[in-house]
Motif scaffolding. Structure first.
Motif, PDB file in Angstrom:
ATOM      1  N   PHE A   6       0.811  -1.216   0.000  1.00  0.00           N
ATOM      2  CA  PHE A   6       0.000   0.000   0.000  1.00  0.00           C
ATOM      3  C   PHE A   6       0.847   1.270   0.000  1.00  0.00           C
ATOM      4  N   ALA A  15      -0.835   4.858  -1.596  1.00  0.00           N
ATOM      5  CA  ALA A  15      -1.489   5.547  -0.482  1.00  0.00           C
ATOM      6  C   ALA A  15      -1.977   6.936  -0.858  1.00  0.00           C
ATOM      7  N   GLN A  63      -5.201   5.907  -3.635  1.00  0.00           N
ATOM      8  CA  GLN A  63      -6.228   4.915  -3.352  1.00  0.00           C
ATOM      9  C   GLN A  63      -6.617   4.969  -1.874  1.00  0.00           C
ATOM     10  N   ILE A  71      -8.007   2.477   1.484  1.00  0.00           N
ATOM     11  CA  ILE A  71      -7.983   1.093   1.941  1.00  0.00           C
ATOM     12  C   ILE A  71      -9.303   0.407   1.603  1.00  0.00           C
ATOM     13  N   TYR A  74      -9.099  -0.145  -2.341  1.00  0.00           N
ATOM     14  CA  TYR A  74      -8.007  -0.895  -2.975  1.00  0.00           C
ATOM     15  C   TYR A  74      -7.311  -1.867  -2.032  1.00  0.00           C
ATOM     16  N   GLY A  75      -7.707  -1.893  -0.782  1.00  0.00           N
ATOM     17  CA  GLY A  75      -7.046  -2.785   0.170  1.00  0.00           C
ATOM     18  C   GLY A  75      -7.096  -4.243  -0.247  1.00  0.00           C
ATOM     19  N   VAL A 126      -4.264  -5.138  -2.559  1.00  0.00           N
ATOM     20  CA  VAL A 126      -2.973  -5.252  -1.877  1.00  0.00           C
ATOM     21  C   VAL A 126      -2.915  -6.531  -1.047  1.00  0.00           C
ATOM     22  N   TYR A 169      -3.378  -1.659   9.944  1.00  0.00           N
ATOM     23  CA  TYR A 169      -3.451  -2.602   8.820  1.00  0.00           C
ATOM     24  C   TYR A 169      -2.053  -3.111   8.458  1.00  0.00           C
ATOM     25  N   LEU A 204      -1.126  -4.756   5.025  1.00  0.00           N
ATOM     26  CA  LEU A 204      -1.107  -3.905   3.851  1.00  0.00           C
ATOM     27  C   LEU A 204       0.232  -3.190   3.676  1.00  0.00           C
ATOM     28  N   HIS A 250       0.438  -5.922  -6.954  1.00  0.00           N
ATOM     29  CA  HIS A 250      -0.953  -5.653  -6.562  1.00  0.00           C
ATOM     30  C   HIS A 250      -1.879  -5.592  -7.772  1.00  0.00           C
TER      31      HIS A 250
END
Length: 369
Positions: free
Chosen positions: A43, A47, A50, A52, A55-56, A59, A124, A127, A304
């Motif tokens: 991520f 960052a 995007q 989380i 797009y989390g 990743v 997180y 990530l 990713h």
């Protein structure tokens, strides 16, 4: 398969690396090269663009994508450079907090600095940290650990300085050394190639970097001429030869070797699945042209990008790897990681000791001692 996955003799390894150090030598190398470099960033690399929530999932999907890509590369004997954000190698949040460059980036847009993301990083961790995946890369034959800088450093951002960049790369080398590796290849985030920063790469023991194609669509990295129209043209160029042939030839710049990128591998999507045959044809044509003319085809993407629709993405990758293997059989095309180009510019005695990833002591691999 009709050929061994990896070089089986010292002679084969030596042939791939004993060439002269001049700029002209790269244009006259008799064998074609297929290069893959991956921008492994989790991520950290998205960052600023995007969320989380949005797009989390992509990743997190890297935890499945990386092992499966490694298995596919092993199956086809393909050598790959994993240009990795150094922060990924931190064990956890506390390790990350304790591991900082001596000089932090001074971006005018302070929100771009990863050092203010404490809340997200603590909440997180999967990530942001993937040391076990880096260990798998280091343990895999033929895979090189390169750098994507320590903190996804933006060389072309207002407020960034060569001194800050040097501190970032020193930190990247330090965390890699903690995993028993040394870094010789670099992919700069967002493909931001700034002339004033290039000497810093050599000072940080980096010997090879991925530059940009000379065509106006790609010359300036993420700064696309024409804005939205330029990005649309790039997207179309993945299907049609708008920018001409995408083969490249490595270039020497003093102590550095530039291995420009040829083409980005767009991820599979249901929305654009009808374009897949055109994209694959465009890439296969580029690979075949490189094989015929003895040049290089340099493919790149981010892990990713494979984080969702993994099966479909691996299927399109396998089409390209099968095509490479046919070109290897018919034209002698060779798979090389970026560090091999540094080995190519070494003296014959040095080349004799760098056995193209057939021994544990290789660029970016774990130190066996």
């Amino acid at each position: 398969m009709t050929r061994p996955a990896w070089p089986t003799s010292h002679h084969a390894c030596l042939h791939a690396q004993t060439v002269s150090t001049t700029r002209s030598s790269y244009s006259t190398m008799a064998f074609a090269k297929f290069v893959i470099s991956l921008d492994f960033e989790l991520f950290w690399g998205v960052a600023d663009t995007q969320t989380i929530a949005g797009y989390g999932r992509n990743v997190l999907g890297e935890w499945q994508a990386v092992p499966r890509m490694l298995a596919l590369f092993a199956r086809y004997g393909v050598r790959v450079t994993w240009a990795t954000v150094g922060m990924i190698m931190c064990r956890n949040y506390d390790d990350w907090r304790a591991t900082r460059p001596a000089l932090l980036p001074g971006y005018a847009r302070r929100a771009l600095s990863p050092y203010g993301m404490d809340q997200f990083v603590r909440s997180y961790p999967r990530l942001f940290f993937a040391r076990p995946l880096v260990e798998q890369i280091l343990a895999a034959q033929g895979q090189e650990l390169g750098t994507h800088t320590y903190g996804h450093f933006y060389c072309n951002e207002a407020g960034a300085s060569p001194a800050q960049f040097a501190a970032d790369l020193a930190c990247a080398q330090s965390v890699a050394a903690g995993m028993g590796a040394s870094l010789r290849s670099a992919v700069l985030p967002r493909n931001q190639i700034v002339a004033a920063f290039l000497p810093i790469l050599s000072q940080a023991a980096i010997q090879v970097y991925r530059g940009n194609a000379r065509h106006p669509l790609y010359r300036h990295g993420d700064a696309v001429v024409g804005g939205i129209a330029g990005r649309a043209a790039r997207f179309a160029d993945a299907c049609l030869p708008l920018s001409g042939k995408r083969t490249v030839r490595p270039q020497s710049h003093g102590a550095l070797v530039n291995v420009p990128g040829s083409q980005f591998l767009y991820p599979w999507s249901r929305r654009h699945r009808a374009l897949l045959p055109l994209r694959l044809r465009r890439m296969k044509q580029g690979m075949a042209l490189a094989a015929r003319e003895g040049s290089t085809f340099h493919l790149w993407w981010h892990p990713h990008n494979f984080g969702v629709n993994l099966d479909e993405n691996l299927a399109q990758l396998e089409v390209l790897l099968r095509h490479y293997q046919r070109l290897a059989d018919t034209h002698g095309m060779q798979s090389q990681c970026m560090a091999d180009f540094a080995s190519a510019s070494a003296s014959p005695s040095a080349s004799a000791s760098a056995t193209a990833f057939t021994s544990p002591a290789v660029p970016g691999a774990r130190d066996p001692s």
